[in-house]
Design a protein around this motif. Structure first.
Motif, PDB file in Angstrom:
ATOM      1  N   SER A 152       0.870  -1.173   0.000  1.00 23.52           N
ATOM      2  CA  SER A 152       0.000   0.000   0.000  1.00 23.52           C
ATOM      3  C   SER A 152       0.906   1.220   0.000  1.00 23.52           C
ATOM      4  N   ARG A 153       0.531   2.217  -0.780  1.00 19.45           N
ATOM      5  CA  ARG A 153       1.295   3.465  -0.854  1.00 19.45           C
ATOM      6  C   ARG A 153       0.405   4.595  -0.361  1.00 19.45           C
ATOM      7  N   LYS A 154       0.735   5.123   0.806  1.00 18.27           N
ATOM      8  CA  LYS A 154      -0.091   6.146   1.432  1.00 18.27           C
ATOM      9  C   LYS A 154       0.688   7.460   1.514  1.00 18.27           C
ATOM     10  N   VAL A 155       0.054   8.538   1.057  1.00 22.22           N
ATOM     11  CA  VAL A 155       0.644   9.869   1.139  1.00 22.22           C
ATOM     12  C   VAL A 155      -0.176  10.689   2.126  1.00 22.22           C
ATOM     13  N   SER A 156       0.503  11.267   3.120  1.00 26.48           N
ATOM     14  CA  SER A 156      -0.169  12.068   4.148  1.00 26.48           C
ATOM     15  C   SER A 156       0.427  13.466   4.212  1.00 26.48           C
ATOM     16  N   ASN A 157      -0.423  14.451   4.444  1.00 28.20           N
ATOM     17  CA  ASN A 157       0.017  15.840   4.633  1.00 28.20           C
ATOM     18  C   ASN A 157       0.889  16.332   3.487  1.00 28.20           C
ATOM     19  N   GLY A 158       0.560  15.886   2.278  1.00 27.33           N
ATOM     20  CA  GLY A 158       1.329  16.322   1.118  1.00 27.33           C
ATOM     21  C   GLY A 158       1.092  17.792   0.800  1.00 27.33           C
ATOM     22  N   LYS A 159       2.162  18.475   0.463  1.00 23.96           N
ATOM     23  CA  LYS A 159       2.079  19.882   0.073  1.00 23.96           C
ATOM     24  C   LYS A 159       3.094  20.129  -1.039  1.00 23.96           C
ATOM     25  N   GLY A 165       4.615  29.746  -6.848  1.00 21.59           N
ATOM     26  CA  GLY A 165       4.116  29.884  -5.489  1.00 21.59           C
ATOM     27  C   GLY A 165       2.735  29.305  -5.261  1.00 21.59           C
ATOM     28  N   ARG A 166       2.170  28.640  -6.286  1.00 22.20           N
ATOM     29  CA  ARG A 166       0.862  28.007  -6.128  1.00 22.20           C
ATOM     30  C   ARG A 166       1.012  26.755  -5.270  1.00 22.20           C
ATOM     31  N   VAL A 167       0.036  26.545  -4.396  1.00 19.84           N
ATOM     32  CA  VAL A 167       0.111  25.452  -3.423  1.00 19.84           C
ATOM     33  C   VAL A 167      -0.975  24.428  -3.718  1.00 19.84           C
ATOM     34  N   TYR A 168      -0.570  23.149  -3.689  1.00 27.15           N
ATOM     35  CA  TYR A 168      -1.506  22.047  -3.885  1.00 27.15           C
ATOM     36  C   TYR A 168      -1.347  21.077  -2.711  1.00 27.15           C
ATOM     37  N   LEU A 169      -2.389  20.973  -1.898  1.00 22.95           N
ATOM     38  CA  LEU A 169      -2.391  19.995  -0.821  1.00 22.95           C
ATOM     39  C   LEU A 169      -2.820  18.657  -1.407  1.00 22.95           C
ATOM     40  N   ASN A 170      -2.215  17.568  -0.944  1.00 18.84           N
ATOM     41  CA  ASN A 170      -2.533  16.286  -1.548  1.00 18.84           C
ATOM     42  C   ASN A 170      -2.401  15.136  -0.565  1.00 18.84           C
ATOM     43  N   SER A 171      -3.194  14.113  -0.815  1.00 20.62           N
ATOM     44  CA  SER A 171      -3.161  12.896   0.001  1.00 20.62           C
ATOM     45  C   SER A 171      -3.780  11.776  -0.816  1.00 20.62           C
ATOM     46  N   GLY A 172      -3.541  10.557  -0.377  1.00 21.04           N
ATOM     47  CA  GLY A 172      -4.144   9.440  -1.086  1.00 21.04           C
ATOM     48  C   GLY A 172      -3.556   8.110  -0.663  1.00 21.04           C
TER      49      GLY A 172
END
Length: 268
Positions: A152-159, A165-172
């Motif tokens: 399993s590949r889990k991404v937490s608190n991705g930024k 300077g554009r910000v993309y929050l990500n998880s999955g």
């Protein structure tokens, strides 16, 4: 050890044109489509960092410059869990026209081929060609059938902060299984992986949200820079459609088809 193949992001990810370096329609350059490109770039770098973790933990000599990944690697502990620090330096380290700065802290609970083992990657002041990345990746061995290794590949608190300077929050979280190279567990180059299920969520600083869900198994050869086959379903903002990675050829092409049936041939 051999170099990680990561040159495909050199031009597009650096320029951050995102959805493509070329497109058949101006429609593909809508504001919302930048989220697709950001998501694909994030996923690609996540996989590269996992590849770095696999290389480091399966034979990198501690305390020496790891030329294969253009970094200095140190390790704490002679027994598990082991903590590896991959240091690219504050000035950066260039390999295949990719400049990485900062550190990756990699913790391995036990050999990655063991069911239940966990490879955890933490980013410390880390950037990739000027793109700043934060968050944690957990790569956990969930194998139940020895001949079909699975993680399993889990991404937490991705930024993800781009050059503008554009910000993309990500998880999955995704399920990944190995379909080739099983007989050579410490040789990575012959490995083929399939992402059979999972979802990746992206949120922009303006609140736009995008969800990408595996619709048809994604195929990724370790020896190839690109996902070569499979489909992702996209929903969010003005976007609703499917990304198709093609017929298992190792190339940078993919197709986005919206729900009205209009398709765009795009390139990373």
């Amino acid at each position: 050890m051999k170099k990680i193949a990561i040159s495909f992001l050199t031009l597009c990810a650096t320029a951050l044109t995102y959805i493509s370096c070329s497109s058949d329609s101006d429609t593909a350059t809508q504001t919302d489509t930048t989220v697709i490109g950001a998501s694909i770039t994030i996923d690609a770098i996540n996989q590269m960092d996992i590849n770095t973790g696999l290389i480091v933990t399966t034979g990198s000599p501690a305390g020496k410059s790891a030329a294969a990944i253009c970094a200095t690697v140190t390790v704490e502990g002679q027994s598990y869990p082991k903590v590896y620090l991959v240091d690219y330096g504050t000035a950066g380290c260039t390999d295949n026209q990719i400049v990485r700065k900062g550190k990756l802290k990699i913790t391995l609970s036990e050999p990655i081929i063991n069911t239940g083992s966990k490879l955890t990657i933490e980013r410390i002041d880390y950037s990739f060609n000027g793109i700043k990345l934060e968050g944690t990746i957990e790569y956990t061995n969930t194998t139940t059938v020895p001949t079909i290794p699975q993680w399993s590949r889990k991404v937490s608190n991705g930024k993800f902060t781009d050059l503008e300077g554009r910000v993309y929050l990500n998880s999955g979280i995704h399920t990944v299984r190995q379909t080739a190279g099983v007989d050579t567990p410490y040789v990575l180059e012959d490995n083929v992986y399939e992402m059979t299920e999972g979802t990746h969520n992206i949120t922009t600083e303006k609140g736009t949200k995008l969800t990408l869900t595996v619709q048809q198994t994604l195929v990724k050869k370790y020896s190839c820079n690109f996902i070569s086959q499979g489909k992702l379903k996209i929903e969010g903002g003005l976007l609703k459609g499917v990304i198709d990675y093609g017929d298992n050829e190792c190339d940078n092409k993919f197709t986005y088809t919206n729900d009205s049936g209009v398709s765009y041939n795009l390139n990373l």
